[in-house]
Design an enzyme around this catalytic site. Sequence first.
Site, PDB file in Angstrom:
ATOM      1  CG  ASP A 117      -9.751   0.236   5.224  1.00 30.19           C
ATOM      2  OD1 ASP A 117      -9.590  -0.064   4.027  1.00 30.19           O
ATOM      3  OD2 ASP A 117      -9.097  -0.280   6.140  1.00 30.19           O
ATOM      4  CD  GLN A 162      -3.308  -4.170   7.025  1.00 32.07           C
ATOM      5  OE1 GLN A 162      -3.385  -3.207   6.275  1.00 32.07           O
ATOM      6  NE2 GLN A 162      -3.770  -5.352   6.696  1.00 32.07           N
ATOM      7  CE  LYS A 217      -3.861  -2.143   2.517  1.00 34.30           C
ATOM      8  NZ  LYS A 217      -4.534  -2.279   3.810  1.00 34.30           N
TER       9      LYS A 217
END
Length: 299
Positions: A120, A97, A53
Amino acid sequence: MAHIIDGKQAAASVIATVTEATQTLEREGGIKPGLAVVIVGDDPASHAYVNSKSKMAKQCGFNSIQHNLPEMTAQEDLERLVAELNADPAIHGILVQLPLPRHLASEPVIQLIAPEKDVDGLNVVNAGKLATGDLASGLISCTPAGALILINKIHGPDLSGLNAVVIGRSNLFGKPMGLLLLSANATVTMAHSRSKDLPAICRGADILVAAVGRPHMVKADWVKPGATVIDVGINRVPAPEKGEGKTKITGDVAYDECAEVAGSITPVPGGVGPMTIAMLMANTVVAAHRAAGRPLPKF
């Protein structure tokens, strides 16, 4: 044989749009999109994913910041860092994460992320906007957003008259995927482990999306001839053909047999996976444009 949907090619197109929008924003507005990624602990798979990422963010021209926190980080320290990132105007996207180490509660952390920086798409504000049909002002969960782009490449943006079945009801994927399909006018069935006669439900689907985490669960006789099959599963299974103790990645769909029946199908790897990171970049550049009050790029 089914048409193979190339997620890498679709993701490259999204990344090209993101990169161009980033350059325009910096040139005309003097703003560089900022993405902060927070990882707690030493899980190798999580670190590999986070590194990919961060690498993609730099490739897009973002200011990419990675916070590596030790395994035993306290809940209040993690939440303090998220609050600091919320307050930093140079950061437009925040990603924590998952999964977090067991001693940490992920839900309070996710809900602490400012909705406008929640790239997200998991904050209840963004989830609620999607649930009420507001696709314009929130941020949509990356994997379902990417999966919809792949579906649109086959069927176009209007799914009127098509039956869609989503196997899986997670907050991360299943529920937002169902809502996105509904917003595109598909007739949507949400199926899951407790659904009665799951194969029969799936056989009625023009669009079949599998996200259950069970390798090769969807068999050829579950698939309507000519259907579009989107495999979101990422399962690590033994691969003795590669050598003793070796593994490989496979999906929730029995690919070889289903490809004989389906009209279009995503492979694993190389299907939905590349779209997830691409849509994370898209969400970040959208958040930066919103913060600057500039027109949004189209994906």
